[in-house]
Structures are given as C-alpha cells and as structure tokens.
Design an enzyme around this catalytic site. Structure first.
Site, short mmCIF file in Angstrom:
data_model
loop_
_atom_site.label_atom_id
_atom_site.label_comp_id
_atom_site.label_asym_id
_atom_site.label_seq_id
_atom_site.Cartn_x
_atom_site.Cartn_y
_atom_site.Cartn_z
CG ASP A 31 -1.05 43.47 -10.51
OD1 ASP A 31 0.20 43.98 -10.58
OD2 ASP A 31 -1.41 42.61 -9.85
CE LYS A 73 5.14 42.24 -7.12
NZ LYS A 73 4.17 41.18 -7.80
CD GLN A 118 3.25 38.10 -7.44
OE1 GLN A 118 3.16 39.21 -7.02
NE2 GLN A 118 4.15 37.63 -8.52
N1 GUN Z 1 3.49 37.96 -11.50
C1 GUN Z 1 4.40 38.16 -12.18
N2 GUN Z 1 4.28 39.53 -12.53
C2 GUN Z 1 3.15 39.87 -11.86
C3 GUN Z 1 2.53 41.29 -11.67
O1 GUN Z 1 2.98 42.27 -12.23
N3 GUN Z 1 1.51 41.43 -10.85
C4 GUN Z 1 1.08 40.17 -10.40
N4 GUN Z 1 -0.08 40.22 -9.54
N5 GUN Z 1 1.36 38.82 -10.34
C5 GUN Z 1 2.63 38.90 -11.11
#
Ligand code: GUN
Length: 278
Positions: free
Chosen positions: A117, A50, A94
């Site tokens: 998110d 990311k 996350q």
């Molecule tokens: N962990 C796995 N996928 C995601 C996501 O799309 N957002 C977040 N915050 N954590 C994740």
C-alpha cells in the site's frame, strides 16, 4: 474543442498484461495477502476485485478475513506472522478497520519491504525524501496516466491532502519536476488555485465540485473521486461534461483512475517480490 479522454481501463489492462508476462518469466508466483477485518460492504467488493486481478496475472493471492470482534493484538499478531512468512511478498490491510482498532498501528506493523500500500511511515518518508520505496497505488496509477503529459515545469494542483492520495500524489508530481500546490478544504480560494493549473488532480470526495470555470483551457484533469449520487449515478469530483469542454485531457469516472489502483497494487507486489528475492 473536446478534451482527450484518458482511458484508465485500457492503460490498466495493458499494465496488467505486462505484469503477467513478467510474473510468468520470474519463475515464481509473487505472494500477495489482503487482510480484511469485519464486514464493511464496500471492502468486500474491493478485496474480491484485488484477489481476482492478482490471480489472473499469475500472483499467489489470498485473503485473510478476520471477524469484526478481532482485537488489535490479534490483528498485529496476524501481521507479524505474515511479515515472517517467506512466501509472502506483499501485505495489504484493507481500510477502513473497525473502530476499536487503531489503523495507524496496523499500518505501522507491516514490514516496510512488504508494504504494498505504501502507507508505512518508512515508505512515506522515502517518498518525501526522494528515495526509492513502495509508493501508494492510486498516485502511482495517476503517474502512469500522465505518461504522455509534459510535467517538467508544469503547474500542478492537488485537491485533497489525504495520506492515501493527496500527499503522496504531490510528492510524485514534485519528483517529476512539477510546481506543486496542495489545496484542501481550508484553502481560501480553491477555484483560483485550480484555474492556474496545467494539471489538476482532484481527490476530495465531493461530487462534481470542480466546475468548468475553475479550469484553465487545455489543462489535464485527473479525477480520483468516486461519489454515489442520490439517484444512484457514480460521479467523480469533477463535473465531467462541462469540464471536458474546456480541458485538454480528462479521466472519466468510472474507467479512469479506478482501474489503475489495482494494477499498481500488482506492480508494487512484483516490485516488492523482486527486491526481496533478488
Ligand atoms: N480502502 C480503500 N482504498 C484502499 C487502499 O488503497 N488500500 C487499503 N489498504 N485500503 C483501502
């Protein structure tokens, strides 16, 4: 007839290039902060990817990595500080978080206008009531992949009812005038539900569950699953080779939905920045 392969890698690259151009024209670098707590190994890879994609597109991206022993109060204080920081446009906590932290409390603590998110109940409620807001990244990415598919009046079946994918996915398809069924582990006859669908979005986390005889000839199949087999192979929730022989279009794993999630995180961050900064 072999299905058209929907190339998520190419669509994501195009989307990221477009976002980079819009960031360059904006006159500021939208700020994205990813908060990671503890040492979940998969999260380490996701967070690095990311951060790299965000920097490449000209975003001001940083990661705050807190130790495993971080208390819930400390995490909430960190989120509150980011909510108050004018340079921060997007906050992503996350998941998964360590067991001693209430993940929903952390999600609820993020300011809705910075919730890139799209997990905050305010954003989930906006989506469910047809109002504009920040939409979860993976379902948003799927909608980009469906750009060339006729959605109005189409029967769509979403396999899976998670907060992250299934539920928001169903809302987006409904908003695009599909007739939507959400199927899940307690659905009586998954194969029968699936075989009526013009569009199937599989997001259940069960390796190669969707078989060729579940699929209506010519249907569009979107595979959100990423499952690691005992032999190390990465497969989706769809048995790709046999379903591709029946479907009209299908996403591969890897290289389908996966690359879209990060691209849509950047899209959400730019949207959040533009909404906040005018
Ligand atoms: N962990 C796995 N996928 C995601 C996501 O799309 N957002 C977040 N915050 N954590 C994740």
């Amino acid at each position: 007839m072999a299905a058209r392969i929907i190339d998520g890698k190419a669509v994501a690259a195009q989307l990221r290039a477009g976002l980079a151009a819009r960031v360059a024209a904006a006159g500021y670098a939208p700020g994205l902060v990813v908060v990671r707590v503890g040492e979940d190994p998969a999260s380490g890879v996701y967070v690095r990817n990311k951060d790299r994609a965000a920097k490449e597109a000209g975003f001001a991206s940083r990661t705050i990595h807190l130790p495993e022993a971080t208390t819930q109060a400390q995490l909430l204080a960190q989120i509150a500080a980011l909510n108050a920081d004018a340079a921060v446009d997007g906050i992503l906590v996350q998941l998964p978080l360590p067991d001693h932290i209430d993940a929903q409390a952390a999600i609820n603590a993020v300011a809705p206008e910075k919730d890139v998110d799209g997990f905050h109940p305010i954003n989930a409620g906006r989506l469910a009531s047809g109002q504009p807001g920040l939409v979860p990244c993976t379902p948003r990415g799927v909608m980009h992949l469906l750009a060339g598919t006729e959605l109005r009046g189409a029967r769509a079946v979403v396999l899976g009812r998670s907060q992250i994918v299934g539920r928001p996915m169903a809302q987006l398809l409904l908003g695009a005038d599909c007739t939507v069924t959400i199927a899940h582990s307690r659905t009586r006859d998954l194969a029968a539900e699936c075989s009526r669908a013009d569009i199937v979005v599989a997001a259940v986390g069960r390796a190669e569950m969707v078989r060729a005889d579940w699929v209506k000839p010519g249907a569009t199949i979107i595979d959100v699953g990423i499952n690691r087999l005992a032999d190390g192979r990465l497969v989706g929730d769809v048995a790709f080779d046999e379903v591709a022989a029946v479907a009209g279009a299908i996403t591969p794993v890897p290289g389908g939905v996966g690359p879209m999630t990060i691209a849509c995180l950047l899209e959400n961050t730019l949207d959040a920045a533009m909404a906040r900064r005018g």
